[in-house]
Design an enzyme around this catalytic site. Structure first.
Site, PDB file in Angstrom:
ATOM      1  N   GLY A 115      61.604  91.457  47.103  1.00 48.66           N
ATOM      2  CA  GLY A 115      61.240  91.792  48.478  1.00 48.66           C
ATOM      3  C   GLY A 115      61.595  90.650  49.415  1.00 48.66           C
ATOM      4  N   GLY A 183      51.723  65.480  32.167  1.00 43.76           N
ATOM      5  CA  GLY A 183      50.675  66.003  33.047  1.00 43.76           C
ATOM      6  C   GLY A 183      49.460  66.455  32.278  1.00 43.76           C
ATOM      7  N   ALA A 184      48.296  65.849  32.602  1.00 42.75           N
ATOM      8  CA  ALA A 184      47.041  66.215  31.917  1.00 42.75           C
ATOM      9  C   ALA A 184      46.190  67.116  32.792  1.00 42.75           C
ATOM     10  CB  ALA A 184      46.269  64.953  31.523  1.00 42.75           C
ATOM     11  N   VAL A 269      53.371  69.349  35.694  1.00 46.60           N
ATOM     12  CA  VAL A 269      52.897  68.457  36.758  1.00 46.60           C
ATOM     13  C   VAL A 269      52.564  69.231  38.034  1.00 46.60           C
ATOM     14  CG1 VAL A 269      54.085  66.386  35.909  1.00 46.60           C
ATOM     15  CG2 VAL A 269      55.291  67.943  37.454  1.00 46.60           C
ATOM     16  N   GLY A 270      52.112  70.459  37.861  1.00 46.63           N
ATOM     17  CA  GLY A 270      51.700  71.251  39.005  1.00 46.63           C
ATOM     18  C   GLY A 270      52.651  72.397  39.273  1.00 46.63           C
ATOM     19  N   ARG A 271      52.331  73.155  40.320  1.00 52.16           N
ATOM     20  CA  ARG A 271      53.149  74.311  40.679  1.00 52.16           C
ATOM     21  C   ARG A 271      53.439  74.296  42.179  1.00 52.16           C
ATOM     22  NH1 ARG A 271      53.591  78.147  36.796  1.00 52.16           N
ATOM     23  NH2 ARG A 271      53.893  79.807  38.329  1.00 52.16           N
ATOM     24  N   HIS A 443      16.669  84.249  24.616  1.00 50.91           N
ATOM     25  CA  HIS A 443      16.714  83.265  23.536  1.00 50.91           C
ATOM     26  C   HIS A 443      17.126  83.957  22.245  1.00 50.91           C
ATOM     27  CE1 HIS A 443      15.701  79.789  21.105  1.00 50.91           C
ATOM     28  NE2 HIS A 443      15.067  80.624  20.267  1.00 50.91           N
TER      29      HIS A 443
HETATM   30  P1  NAD Z   1      47.786  70.141  37.683  1.00 48.63           P
HETATM   31  O1  NAD Z   1      48.047  69.845  39.110  1.00 48.63           O
HETATM   32  O2  NAD Z   1      46.490  70.713  37.272  1.00 48.63           O
HETATM   33  O3  NAD Z   1      48.034  68.808  36.800  1.00 48.63           O
HETATM   34  C1  NAD Z   1      49.253  68.104  36.852  1.00 48.63           C
HETATM   35  C2  NAD Z   1      49.046  66.675  36.360  1.00 48.63           C
HETATM   36  O4  NAD Z   1      50.311  66.037  36.269  1.00 48.63           O
HETATM   37  C3  NAD Z   1      48.204  65.824  37.290  1.00 48.63           C
HETATM   38  O5  NAD Z   1      47.147  65.278  36.554  1.00 48.63           O
HETATM   39  C4  NAD Z   1      49.185  64.776  37.815  1.00 48.63           C
HETATM   40  O6  NAD Z   1      48.553  63.530  38.066  1.00 48.63           O
HETATM   41  C5  NAD Z   1      50.177  64.675  36.657  1.00 48.63           C
HETATM   42  N1  NAD Z   1      51.496  64.111  37.032  1.00 48.63           N
HETATM   43  C6  NAD Z   1      52.206  64.342  38.156  1.00 48.63           C
HETATM   44  N2  NAD Z   1      53.370  63.637  38.135  1.00 48.63           N
HETATM   45  C7  NAD Z   1      53.408  62.949  36.967  1.00 48.63           C
HETATM   46  C8  NAD Z   1      54.353  62.046  36.343  1.00 48.63           C
HETATM   47  N3  NAD Z   1      55.512  61.718  36.929  1.00 48.63           N
HETATM   48  N4  NAD Z   1      54.061  61.523  35.118  1.00 48.63           N
HETATM   49  C9  NAD Z   1      52.888  61.842  34.516  1.00 48.63           C
HETATM   50  N5  NAD Z   1      51.962  62.687  35.053  1.00 48.63           N
HETATM   51  C10 NAD Z   1      52.214  63.244  36.262  1.00 48.63           C
HETATM   52  O7  NAD Z   1      49.001  71.081  37.255  1.00 48.63           O
HETATM   53  P2  NAD Z   1      49.259  72.074  36.014  1.00 48.63           P
HETATM   54  O8  NAD Z   1      48.434  71.735  34.822  1.00 48.63           O
HETATM   55  O9  NAD Z   1      50.747  72.069  35.881  1.00 48.63           O
HETATM   56  O10 NAD Z   1      48.767  73.462  36.559  1.00 48.63           O
HETATM   57  C11 NAD Z   1      49.431  74.057  37.684  1.00 48.63           C
HETATM   58  C12 NAD Z   1      48.522  75.007  38.427  1.00 48.63           C
HETATM   59  O11 NAD Z   1      48.229  76.135  37.630  1.00 48.63           O
HETATM   60  C13 NAD Z   1      47.215  74.336  38.799  1.00 48.63           C
HETATM   61  O12 NAD Z   1      46.972  74.614  40.164  1.00 48.63           O
HETATM   62  C14 NAD Z   1      46.196  75.021  37.942  1.00 48.63           C
HETATM   63  O13 NAD Z   1      44.987  75.226  38.652  1.00 48.63           O
HETATM   64  C15 NAD Z   1      46.837  76.352  37.592  1.00 48.63           C
HETATM   65  N6  NAD Z   1      46.427  76.731  36.237  1.00 48.63           N
HETATM   66  C16 NAD Z   1      45.152  77.134  36.021  1.00 48.63           C
HETATM   67  C17 NAD Z   1      44.740  77.452  34.733  1.00 48.63           C
HETATM   68  C18 NAD Z   1      43.341  77.910  34.495  1.00 48.63           C
HETATM   69  O14 NAD Z   1      42.674  78.350  35.450  1.00 48.63           O
HETATM   70  N7  NAD Z   1      42.830  77.819  33.271  1.00 48.63           N
HETATM   71  C19 NAD Z   1      45.611  77.337  33.662  1.00 48.63           C
HETATM   72  C20 NAD Z   1      46.892  76.923  33.917  1.00 48.63           C
HETATM   73  C21 NAD Z   1      47.287  76.623  35.219  1.00 48.63           C
END
Ligand code: NAD
Length: 464
Positions: A115, A183-184, A269-271, A443
């Protein structure tokens, strides 16, 4: 030209839920989705397949390490990864087919293709299957719900095989010997846990000096301790500066230390929002610096009749947040009322143990200078947790020091993701910790830990 009251672009949890609610409210609704399967990232390559693998891998790990503690003698436990992956695909298939059925039931017209806005109230469906040619659509309202994609990292050379994103990590054909996770956050920890349980040596590189940014720091610190005990390796304060394929393996480069070799790399490392080539310029919408579409409190963009929800706008990238926004957006369009309470949106990390939170963290309350009282209850004092054999973790309730209103609830422990629902309801209803403490909790259940934590706010927990 197809005429509708509402066109939703994107059939993820935000888009498909908005479409269904709009149809319930009597609108003639169309949904444009480029993938043959409905449900978006969440159903196809996100929440649902990852939970299927988390469940299967947890059963494998439990069968190997814990069944004997229950007196269950199972002999040699083996792994059939192909069956595990097939089961995950079946779970996904059944879920996406369920959305097909809901669309039919609600008489939502579905367009297969991409779209793209083509001016006020106009959407073109392009890249249609078998080159069927573009379809032009018109509607009074358009909702953009195109979601997000994995964020790239400079010098990490994604080949979507050895060096990939969560999508690839949901389908590795064999257990990697050595997996590096960058990324943790939620994705790194959930999928890192899956492959660790299945036998991989997993190292998580995290730029910050902590894991799970945004989660209450004390809960995240406890999680780190437990994950290390399980065998996940962490390098905190480690900035990954590059990764590339090297023969059959990969090399990961870090600031200030020697490069590291591994079989596979998961970049998590995020979205980033999917706002590229959406035709936003045809209606004068300008994304912000992070690529997000600016909206007002009712999800209206700067273009009349065009709305945006979910990962393409501000706020946490969570499926249920997108769903809530989809419903509020459509209800506001049709009835004039629609609202999302961002203070009551839970977040859950589906590791073992699960980690869940809703409302304010202690760090946020301190930064706001707000006086609060804390009630903590450890699962080791809960009878049901003992019977389950899962006694790690705790519930923490943060309540306003003057009014006792619950401001935040944070849980690490068994079924935290389910337990947090009670806390979200309590916050939504403006409950005090005393309200929660006075509610009867069956309980023996894990939910009693919430009641005890609520009692602990007033230093009167019974089992602590
Ligand atoms: P996140 O933003 O949760 O974590 C990314 C981590 O990568 C951060 O801790 C950051 O400091 C680290 N980072 C960034 N650059 C780096 C580098 N150069 N070297 C080392 N570490 C680095 O991102 P995600 O885990 O990719 O998740 C993406 C999105 O998807 C988030 O918004 C999350 O909420 C969503 N998600 C949610 C769920 C759930 O609800 N259970 C599950 C999966 C994803």
């Amino acid at each position: 030209m197809g005429h509708h009251d509402l066109i939703v672009i994107g059939a993820g949890p935000g888009g498909y839920v908005a479409a269904i609610r709009a149809a319930q409210l009597g609108l003639n609704v169309a949904c444009v989705e480029q993938e043959p399967a409905l449900g978006g990232t969440c159903l196809r390559v996100g929440c649902i397949p990852s939970k299927a693998l988390l469940e299967s891998s947890e059963r494998f790990a439990e069968a190997r390490a814990e069944l004997k503690n229950h007196g269950v003698v199972a002999g040699d436990i083996g792994l059939d990864l192909a069956t595990m992956l097939r089961r995950k695909d079946q779970v996904v298939g059944l879920n996406t087919k369920g959305i097909d059925a809901l669309f039919k039931k609600n008489k939502i017209t579905r367009y297969l293709g991409r779209g793209r806005l083509a001016g006020p109230g106009r959407v073109d469906v392009i890249e249609t299957p078998k080159g069927a040619g573009p379809t032009e659509l018109q509607a009074k309202y358009v909702i953009i719900a195109t979601g997000s994609k994995s964020a790239p990292l400079r010098s990490v050379e994604l080949d979507y095989d050895r060096i990939g994103t969560s999508t690839e990590a949901l389908a590795y054909p064999a257990v990697p010997k050595r997996l590096v996770v960058i990324g943790a956050g939620y994705i790194g920890l959930e999928l890192g846990s899956v492959w660790r349980r299945l036998g991989a040596q997993v190292t998580v590189f995290e730029y910050l000096d902590r894991i799970l940014p945004g989660t209450d720091a004390d809960i995240a610190a406890e999680a780190l301790k437990l994950f290390k005990r399980q065998g996940l390796e962490f390098r905190l304060g480690a900035r990954v500066t590059g990764a590339r394929k090297n023969g059959l393996g990969c090399i990961v480069e870090l600031e200030g230390v020697e490069p590291i070799g591994c079989d596979r790399v998961l970049l998590a490392v995020g979205r980033v929002p999917n706002t590229d080539d959406l035709g936003l310029e045809t209606v004068g919408i300008k994304p912000d610096a992070k690529g997000r579409i600016p909206v007002d409190d009712h999800f209206a963009t700067t273009a009349p009749g065009i709305f945006a929800i979910g990962d393409v706008i501000r706020g946490p990238m969570l499926a249920h947040k997108a769903e809530d926004e989809g419903i509020a957006c459509v209800e506001h369009i049709v009835t004039g009322y629609g609202h999302v309470n961002y203070d009551a949106i839970p977040g859950v990390c589906y590791t073992e143990p699960e980690i869940a939170g809703v409302g304010r963290t202690e760090e946020q309350l301190k930064a706001e200078g707000r006086a609060y009282r804390t009630g903590v209850f450890h699962f080791r004092g809960n009878g049901r947790a003992r019977a389950l054999g899962h006694i790690d973790g705790k519930v923490k309730i943060l309540a306003d020091a003057q009014t006792d209103r619950i401001l935040g609830v944070h849980i690490i422990g068994p079924r935290a993701g389910d337990l947090i629902a009670e806390a979200a309801v309590a916050i939504e209803f403006g409950a005090s910790s005393e309200d929660l403490a006075r509610c009867s909790h069956a309980h023996p259940t894990l939910a009693e830990a919430l009641k005890e934590a609520a009692l602990a706010v007033d230093a009167r927990a019974i089992h602590a």
